[in-house]
Design an enzyme around this catalytic site. Structure first.
Site, PDB file in Angstrom:
ATOM      1  N   ASP A   1      17.391  33.026  52.234  1.00  0.00           N
ATOM      2  CA  ASP A   1      18.770  32.692  51.923  1.00  0.00           C
ATOM      3  C   ASP A   1      18.943  31.214  52.300  1.00  0.00           C
ATOM      4  O   ASP A   1      18.141  30.668  53.071  1.00  0.00           O
ATOM      5  CB  ASP A   1      19.689  33.602  52.751  1.00  0.00           C
ATOM      6  CG  ASP A   1      21.144  33.228  52.594  1.00  0.00           C
ATOM      7  OD1 ASP A   1      21.590  33.064  51.446  1.00  0.00           O
ATOM      8  OD2 ASP A   1      21.838  33.072  53.621  1.00  0.00           O
ATOM      9  N   LEU A   2      19.964  30.576  51.767  1.00  0.00           N
ATOM     10  CA  LEU A   2      20.170  29.146  52.073  1.00  0.00           C
ATOM     11  C   LEU A   2      21.211  28.940  53.174  1.00  0.00           C
ATOM     12  O   LEU A   2      20.897  28.469  54.268  1.00  0.00           O
ATOM     13  CB  LEU A   2      20.613  28.417  50.790  1.00  0.00           C
ATOM     14  CG  LEU A   2      20.960  26.941  50.954  1.00  0.00           C
ATOM     15  CD1 LEU A   2      19.740  26.121  51.356  1.00  0.00           C
ATOM     16  CD2 LEU A   2      21.561  26.378  49.660  1.00  0.00           C
TER      17      LEU A   2
ATOM     18  N   THR B   1      25.416  25.418  56.273  1.00  0.00           N
ATOM     19  CA  THR B   1      26.551  25.187  55.378  1.00  0.00           C
ATOM     20  C   THR B   1      27.620  26.256  55.565  1.00  0.00           C
ATOM     21  O   THR B   1      28.735  26.091  55.073  1.00  0.00           O
ATOM     22  CB  THR B   1      26.094  25.193  53.909  1.00  0.00           C
ATOM     23  OG1 THR B   1      25.158  26.243  53.769  1.00  0.00           O
ATOM     24  CG2 THR B   1      25.473  23.874  53.515  1.00  0.00           C
TER      25      THR B   1
ATOM     26  N   LYS C   1      30.210  35.794  54.347  1.00  0.00           N
ATOM     27  CA  LYS C   1      28.846  35.275  54.290  1.00  0.00           C
ATOM     28  C   LYS C   1      28.014  36.019  53.253  1.00  0.00           C
ATOM     29  O   LYS C   1      27.969  37.252  53.260  1.00  0.00           O
ATOM     30  CB  LYS C   1      28.181  35.356  55.664  1.00  0.00           C
ATOM     31  CG  LYS C   1      28.738  34.332  56.632  1.00  0.00           C
ATOM     32  CD  LYS C   1      27.944  34.309  57.922  1.00  0.00           C
ATOM     33  CE  LYS C   1      28.476  33.241  58.856  1.00  0.00           C
ATOM     34  NZ  LYS C   1      27.800  33.299  60.158  1.00  0.00           N
TER      35      LYS C   1
ATOM     36  N   ALA D   1      23.340  33.090  46.822  1.00  0.00           N
ATOM     37  CA  ALA D   1      24.467  33.362  45.925  1.00  0.00           C
ATOM     38  C   ALA D   1      25.170  32.083  45.503  1.00  0.00           C
ATOM     39  O   ALA D   1      26.014  32.090  44.609  1.00  0.00           O
ATOM     40  CB  ALA D   1      25.465  34.264  46.638  1.00  0.00           C
TER      41      ALA D   1
ATOM     42  N   LYS E   1      25.062  39.812  46.129  1.00  0.00           N
ATOM     43  CA  LYS E   1      24.613  40.617  47.256  1.00  0.00           C
ATOM     44  C   LYS E   1      25.800  41.472  47.698  1.00  0.00           C
ATOM     45  O   LYS E   1      26.918  40.963  47.689  1.00  0.00           O
ATOM     46  CB  LYS E   1      24.183  39.700  48.419  1.00  0.00           C
ATOM     47  CG  LYS E   1      23.025  38.759  48.066  1.00  0.00           C
ATOM     48  CD  LYS E   1      22.819  37.727  49.185  1.00  0.00           C
ATOM     49  CE  LYS E   1      21.786  36.687  48.777  1.00  0.00           C
ATOM     50  NZ  LYS E   1      21.627  35.598  49.747  1.00  0.00           N
TER      51      LYS E   1
ATOM     52  N   GLU F   1      17.611  36.376  56.209  1.00  0.00           N
ATOM     53  CA  GLU F   1      19.032  36.427  55.855  1.00  0.00           C
ATOM     54  C   GLU F   1      19.932  36.325  57.082  1.00  0.00           C
ATOM     55  O   GLU F   1      19.625  36.904  58.121  1.00  0.00           O
ATOM     56  CB  GLU F   1      19.337  37.773  55.195  1.00  0.00           C
ATOM     57  CG  GLU F   1      19.544  37.733  53.716  1.00  0.00           C
ATOM     58  CD  GLU F   1      20.776  36.970  53.254  1.00  0.00           C
ATOM     59  OE1 GLU F   1      21.637  36.621  54.081  1.00  0.00           O
ATOM     60  OE2 GLU F   1      20.886  36.729  52.055  1.00  0.00           O
ATOM     61  N   ASP F   2      21.072  35.640  56.938  1.00  0.00           N
ATOM     62  CA  ASP F   2      22.027  35.569  58.050  1.00  0.00           C
ATOM     63  C   ASP F   2      23.276  36.407  57.800  1.00  0.00           C
ATOM     64  O   ASP F   2      24.187  36.395  58.627  1.00  0.00           O
ATOM     65  CB  ASP F   2      22.462  34.113  58.306  1.00  0.00           C
ATOM     66  CG  ASP F   2      23.423  33.621  57.240  1.00  0.00           C
ATOM     67  OD1 ASP F   2      23.168  33.887  56.046  1.00  0.00           O
ATOM     68  OD2 ASP F   2      24.437  32.990  57.588  1.00  0.00           O
TER      69      ASP F   2
HETATM   70  C1  G6P Z   1      26.479  31.805  49.907  1.00  0.00           C
HETATM   71  C2  G6P Z   1      27.419  31.786  51.080  1.00  0.00           C
HETATM   72  C3  G6P Z   1      28.766  32.329  50.705  1.00  0.00           C
HETATM   73  C4  G6P Z   1      29.299  31.646  49.463  1.00  0.00           C
HETATM   74  C5  G6P Z   1      28.324  31.841  48.315  1.00  0.00           C
HETATM   75  C6  G6P Z   1      28.780  31.155  47.046  1.00  0.00           C
HETATM   76  O1  G6P Z   1      26.008  33.089  49.723  1.00  0.00           O
HETATM   77  O2  G6P Z   1      26.904  32.519  52.168  1.00  0.00           O
HETATM   78  O3  G6P Z   1      29.640  32.149  51.794  1.00  0.00           O
HETATM   79  O4  G6P Z   1      30.575  32.133  49.101  1.00  0.00           O
HETATM   80  O5  G6P Z   1      27.064  31.318  48.696  1.00  0.00           O
HETATM   81  O6  G6P Z   1      28.683  29.764  47.214  1.00  0.00           O
HETATM   82  P1  G6P Z   1      29.232  28.704  46.191  1.00  0.00           P
HETATM   83  O7  G6P Z   1      28.611  27.399  46.658  1.00  0.00           O
HETATM   84  O8  G6P Z   1      28.747  29.095  44.818  1.00  0.00           O
HETATM   85  O9  G6P Z   1      30.709  28.718  46.282  1.00  0.00           O
HETATM   86 MG    MG Z   2      23.689  33.005  54.276  1.00  0.00          MG
END
Ligand code: G6P
Ligand code: MG
Length: 230
Positions: free
Chosen positions: A22-23, A30, A58, A128, A158, A182-183
């Site tokens: 996951d990022l 972030t 998250k 995501a 997810k 994953e967090d």
């Molecule tokens: C990640 C984060 C979420 C976020 C999602 C969509 O999964 O953990 O908190 O809502 O990405 O991110 P975006 O940059 O497309 O709004």
């Molecule tokens: Mg995450």
């Protein structure tokens, strides 16, 4: 960047053949920028939004996050207003990530990614976020990933396993030979739904059903991985 950049054939003798990261909150923090942007939206709508509430967002897509935020604030808005709120949140978020530097890569991540690569374990990103590619470029880490699956490439958020299954499929590795980092609980559930091994990154009380939970990558290494997945 093309979605696939396989530089190495698989030569690992380990049980785990591919790793999927996951990022947000795993490679970079972030998660705090998402929180600040959502908190501003909540405050402007007249309610507070705590870090505890933020755990629910998250790993969840932007529009689903907004739905949860509005539910917390007990606010109902029409679809057009929702689109405007999501766009406002995203432009605040993008202004934060545009200032990111490679210093924000979480401790131990680069070293561990290099250890995996040297072992011949393939590496994918499974996020995501629709902003994932611009973050990877910003922090100069895109070349560390063989495959990047982001929010632009999936239709199911997810805990649906789509993002990780697509990553595994592009890498050409069976789900049972993949390990997800994953967090977020939604991400742990996605990996579990995809039949993959899972290491949670963060606090165990927020990460149910992971195989193992680590606080971060500083002490993570291949020896530990071998001991957990012999
Ligand atoms: C990640 C984060 C979420 C976020 C999602 C969509 O999964 O953990 O908190 O809502 O990405 O991110 P975006 O940059 O497309 O709004
Ligand atoms: Mg995450």
């Amino acid at each position: 960047m093309s979605s696939i950049r396989l530089t190495k054939t698989i030569n690992s003798r380990m049980k785990i053949k591919a790793s999927l990261f996951d990022l947000d909150g795993v490679v970079v923090d972030t998660a705090c920028y998402h929180y600040l942007a959502w908190k501003k939206i909540a405050n402007d709508l007249g309610f507070d939004f705590s870090e505890h509430d933020n755990e629910r967002l998250k790993g969840i897509s932007r529009m689903e996050s907004l739905d949860i935020l509005l539910e917390i604030g007990k606010i109902k808005v029409d679809f057009r207003t929702k689109e405007e709120l999501a766009a406002t949140k995203n432009s605040m978020y993008v202004s934060y990530i545009n200032k990111m530097t490679p210093d924000e890569i979480l401790p131990g991540v680069i070293r561990f990614l290099d250890e995996l690569r040297n072992e011949g374990i393939l590496i994918a990103l499974g996020s995501a976020s629709k902003n994932a590619m611009s973050i990877l470029d910003r922090i100069n880490i895109a070349q560390k990933f063989d495959v990047v699956i982001d929010g632009n490439k999936v239709s199911k958020a997810k805990p649906d396993p789509e993002v990780f299954l697509k990553g595994a499929s592009e890498l050409g590795i069976e789900p049972q030979d993949c390990l997800v980092f994953e967090d977020a609980q939604a991400g742990i559930d996605a990996a579990r739904n995809g039949g993959m091994h899972i290491i949670g990154v963060g606090q165990p009380e927020n990460l149910k059903n992971a195989d193992h939970v680590i606080p971060g990558f500083e002490k993570m290494n291949l020896d530990l991985l071998r001991s957990w997945y012999p």
